[in-house]
Design an enzyme around this catalytic site. Structure first.
Site, short mmCIF file in Angstrom:
data_model
loop_
_atom_site.label_atom_id
_atom_site.label_comp_id
_atom_site.label_asym_id
_atom_site.label_seq_id
_atom_site.Cartn_x
_atom_site.Cartn_y
_atom_site.Cartn_z
N SER A 154 0.87 -1.19 0.00
CA SER A 154 0.00 0.00 0.00
C SER A 154 0.90 1.23 0.00
CB SER A 154 -0.85 0.00 1.27
OG SER A 154 -1.42 1.27 1.52
N TYR A 167 -2.02 -1.20 10.42
CA TYR A 167 -2.07 -1.31 8.96
C TYR A 167 -0.72 -0.96 8.34
CZ TYR A 167 -4.01 -1.02 4.22
OH TYR A 167 -4.28 -1.24 2.88
P1 NAD Z 1 -11.78 -5.42 -0.34
O1 NAD Z 1 -12.18 -5.32 1.09
O2 NAD Z 1 -12.78 -5.07 -1.37
O3 NAD Z 1 -11.19 -6.86 -0.69
C1 NAD Z 1 -10.39 -7.59 0.20
C2 NAD Z 1 -10.80 -9.04 0.12
O4 NAD Z 1 -9.92 -9.81 0.96
C3 NAD Z 1 -12.22 -9.28 0.60
O5 NAD Z 1 -12.91 -10.06 -0.35
C4 NAD Z 1 -12.03 -10.01 1.92
O6 NAD Z 1 -13.10 -10.89 2.22
C5 NAD Z 1 -10.73 -10.73 1.68
N1 NAD Z 1 -10.00 -11.09 2.89
C6 NAD Z 1 -9.69 -10.28 3.93
N2 NAD Z 1 -8.97 -10.95 4.84
C7 NAD Z 1 -8.79 -12.20 4.36
C8 NAD Z 1 -8.12 -13.35 4.84
N3 NAD Z 1 -7.49 -13.33 6.02
N4 NAD Z 1 -8.14 -14.47 4.10
C9 NAD Z 1 -8.78 -14.49 2.90
N5 NAD Z 1 -9.45 -13.44 2.40
C10 NAD Z 1 -9.44 -12.29 3.12
O7 NAD Z 1 -10.50 -4.45 -0.47
P2 NAD Z 1 -9.45 -4.21 -1.67
O8 NAD Z 1 -9.29 -2.75 -1.80
O9 NAD Z 1 -9.80 -5.01 -2.85
O10 NAD Z 1 -8.12 -4.77 -0.98
C11 NAD Z 1 -7.21 -5.65 -1.65
C12 NAD Z 1 -5.81 -5.40 -1.11
O11 NAD Z 1 -5.38 -4.09 -1.50
C13 NAD Z 1 -5.68 -5.45 0.41
O12 NAD Z 1 -4.48 -6.10 0.76
C14 NAD Z 1 -5.62 -3.97 0.80
O13 NAD Z 1 -4.97 -3.77 2.03
C15 NAD Z 1 -4.83 -3.43 -0.36
N6 NAD Z 1 -4.98 -1.99 -0.56
C16 NAD Z 1 -6.20 -1.42 -0.72
C17 NAD Z 1 -6.29 -0.06 -0.94
C18 NAD Z 1 -7.61 0.63 -1.16
O14 NAD Z 1 -7.63 1.87 -1.13
N7 NAD Z 1 -8.70 -0.08 -1.42
C19 NAD Z 1 -5.12 0.70 -0.99
C20 NAD Z 1 -3.88 0.09 -0.84
C21 NAD Z 1 -3.81 -1.27 -0.63
#
Ligand code: NAD
Length: 278
Positions: A154, A167
């Protein structure tokens, strides 16, 4: 367009959001998919996680693109569960070529008020889960002398913000793990790289808990209320990127042709990383 024909890609957190976008992007380019998601909420997380129906919908989208799919409910924090998933995938498809360690959660609390449950959930899903994912697939990749692993950090893996001790620690940790894993696997044509997204338009950001944290001055902030705050985190003044913008970087790292890019971190963050010194 069919650069990944007959490749097998495993994606964690694939039920929705970025994971779903990556799954569809690989399927449209010819890959078969192994989809993993916990599909259950966490009492430590203030917004709903994905459902079993979400995971089924991603699988349907992969199959609609004409590719095969194995979709399994597994928590990446469960090492035996991840090892069993890798075994099952290798039995079904013969191998795993590509892994996207994408599953993660978001939670915020000032460190002086941060409950152990929040810390443990964030570290388990965002850091230990990435370790378990790589550890589960690495033996098969070593045996086949091929692999492309992409981890998801991130912009908070290179900076921080108030309330993000857990985080930020998890996402800085992913970068350190990525670099170490790249060295461990360097002799086997296995690359390990990280993407570091900015604000991406997914349910992780579009929820009441985060909106209220971003605008504590308002009772029930709307998307238009929070957009300026999200935009201020980027250099280019867009509040959110689309998940497919991250998919593009992941496809790049997953390409067979990119055999000698490893241990790197690619920001996809509308310029946020330009403000960070290291
Ligand atoms: P999201 O919440 O839409 O998707 C995350 C998915 O991971 C969900 O389907 C959830 O059920 C699943 N999940 C969570 N913990 C889990 C576990 N322990 N085992 C299996 N599945 C699990 O969010 P997203 O934005 O698609 O996030 C994807 C990745 O991107 C994450 O690692 C998040 O930290 C990272 N990220 C997101 C952002 C943002 O702004 N959305 C920014 C930087 C990084």
């Amino acid at each position: 367009m069919n650069e990944f024909t007959d490749r097998v890609a495993l994606i964690t957190g694939a039920a929705r959001g970025q994971g779903r976008a990556h799954a569809v992007a690989f399927a449209r380019r010819g890959a078969d998919l192994v989809l993993c998601d916990r599909c259950t909420d966490s009492s430590a997380i203030a917004y709903p996680l994905a459902t079993a129906a979400d995971l089924e919908e991603t699988a349907r989208m992969v199959e609609a693109a004409g590719r095969r799919c194995l979709a399994v409910r597994v928590d990446t924090a469960d090492r035996l569960g991840m090892e069993a998933l890798a075994t099952r995938a290798e039995e079904k498809f013969g191998r795993i070529d590509i892994v996207v360690a994408n599953a993660g959660v978001s939670a915020a609390a000032p460190i002086q008020d941060c409950p152990d449950a929040l810390w443990e959930e964030v570290i388990a899903s965002n850091l230990t889960g990435v370790f378990h994912t790589i550890a589960a697939v690495a033996p098969g990749m070593i045996a086949r002398n091929y692999g492309r692993i992409v981890t998801v950090s991130s912009m908070m893996g290179r900076s921080s913000a108030p309330g993000l001790a857990a985080y930020a620690a998890s996402k800085w940790g992913v970068i350190g793990m990525t670099k170490s894993a790249a060295l461990d696997l360097a002799s086997y044509d296995i690359t390990v790289n990280a993407v570091a997204p900015g604000n991406v338009s997914t349910p992780m950001v579009h929820n009441d808990a985060l909106y209220s944290m971003m605008r504590p001055d308002l009772d029930a902030p709307s998307r238009s209320d929070v957009e300026p705050v999200f935009a201020s985190l980027h250099a280019q003044r867009v509040p959110f990127l689309e998940p497919e913008e991250v998919s593009g970087a992941i496809l790049f790292f997953a390409s067979a042709a990119n055999a000698h890019i490893t241990g790197t971190v690619l920001p996809i963050d509308a310029g946020a990383a330009a403000r960070v010194s290291a």
